[in-house]
Design a protein around this motif. Structure first.
Motif, mmCIF file in Angstrom:
data_model
loop_
_atom_site.group_PDB
_atom_site.id
_atom_site.type_symbol
_atom_site.label_atom_id
_atom_site.label_comp_id
_atom_site.label_asym_id
_atom_site.label_seq_id
_atom_site.Cartn_x
_atom_site.Cartn_y
_atom_site.Cartn_z
ATOM 1 N N ARG A 99 0.830 -1.205 0.000
ATOM 2 C CA ARG A 99 0.000 0.000 0.000
ATOM 3 C C ARG A 99 0.863 1.254 0.000
ATOM 4 N N ALA A 117 2.615 1.656 -3.420
ATOM 5 C CA ALA A 117 1.672 2.095 -4.449
ATOM 6 C C ALA A 117 1.321 3.560 -4.266
ATOM 7 N N VAL A 163 -5.645 -0.685 -2.385
ATOM 8 C CA VAL A 163 -4.646 -0.123 -3.288
ATOM 9 C C VAL A 163 -5.330 0.667 -4.406
ATOM 10 N N ALA A 220 -5.202 4.704 -5.262
ATOM 11 C CA ALA A 220 -4.722 5.105 -6.586
ATOM 12 C C ALA A 220 -5.742 5.985 -7.295
#
Length: 286
Positions: free
Chosen positions: A13, A16, A168, A172
């Protein structure tokens, strides 16, 4: 592979987040959608300070976070998918869809209930719109949102892998759809059938209440279209629209300490969805 992903969930996490943040920040420099009147040096310390504070609180209060709760529920056989003995692939796909729907409904709820709007409106008091806005949430909202999410995970019996993927993807897409980035209009029109784009979500950050109360989706744009909360364009145009709400417009409110205190100051104003008509007369104008 799955065991490796779940074992290193926090690192995945964080990696990302850092990678996508860097990509979006560079994109904003190279191809900005809107000129910014208030620069990053004035806004980013407060916004990034909120990110650090939120992260520390979540780690202290919920050290295992969402993936850990999913694993615990799986061990005890809790939740709908375990009761139905659903195939793993089906549980994963449906969990991703239902978790996204839950985030959409939660977002609507935080606009509809005045007390919750007090917490959520700090996200809307940013006077510009860029990648850091996507992580600008009051710590009390973050904690309450996490409790709601954990409840949904346990109720569904969502697979831990689905929860990790969702976490995630949510981070994003939140950074992507808050980006001050320019892309061809044809590409935006195509993408917004599959994912919430910056031009679509930016409407949600308009200071007009009827636009603030639209485009609630973070990942998928389908819920807004399905439930009638979709608005294609801001009435003043993407470059002409005013970001924020008509409260806390002094740039000094971008300081971290003042941001944290905003839920406890001032009236709720006209922005909650269920505001009475007599309180919203003329409220579309600042």
């Amino acid at each position: 592979m799955t065991h490796f992903l779940l074992t290193h969930a926090s690192a995945i996490r964080l990696g990302a987040f850092a990678g996508i943040f860097a990509v979006m920040a560079i994109w904003e420099v190279l191809a900005p959608r809107r000129p910014q009147r208030i620069g990053r040096l004035r806004r980013w310390p407060g916004n990034l300070g909120i990110v650090v504070l939120d992260s520390v609180l979540v780690r202290l209060i919920f050290p295992t976070a969402a993936v850990g709760v999913a694993l615990f529920a799986e061990t005890h056989g809790w939740g709908l998918f375990h009761a139905l003995q659903a195939p793993a692939w089906l549980a994963l796909v449906v969990s991703l869809l239902l978790l996204d729907l839950a985030i959409y409904l939660q977002h609507v709820l935080f606009h509809a209930v005045p007390g919750l709007w007090r917490l959520h409106r700090m996200h809307h008091t940013d006077l510009e719109f860029d990648v850091t806005t996507g992580a600008r949430f009051h710590p009390l909202e973050i904690l309450l949102s996490l409790v709601i999410k954990l409840g949904v995970i346990v109720a569904l019996g969502a697979p831990a892998l689905a929860v990790l993927i969702f976490e995630v993807v949510l981070n994003a897409t939140s950074m992507f759809n808050h980006g001050n980035v320019r892309m061809p209009l044809w590409l935006d029109g195509l993408l917004r059938w599959l994912v919430v784009t910056p031009d679509m979500h930016r409407v949600h950050h308009s200071w007009y209440p009827h636009e603030t109360n639209s485009n609630f989706g973070f990942n998928l744009p389908w819920w807004d279209r399905l439930f009638g909360t979709y608005r294609a364009h801001p009435q003043d145009g993407q470059t002409g629209m005013t970001i924020g709400i008509n409260q806390f417009r002094d740039p000094r409110e971008l300081r971290l300490a003042r941001m944290l205190w905003q839920p406890f100051r001032g009236p709720v104003n006209s922005y909650p969805i269920n505001a009475r008509p007599e309180h919203t007369n003329g409220a579309d104008m600042p």
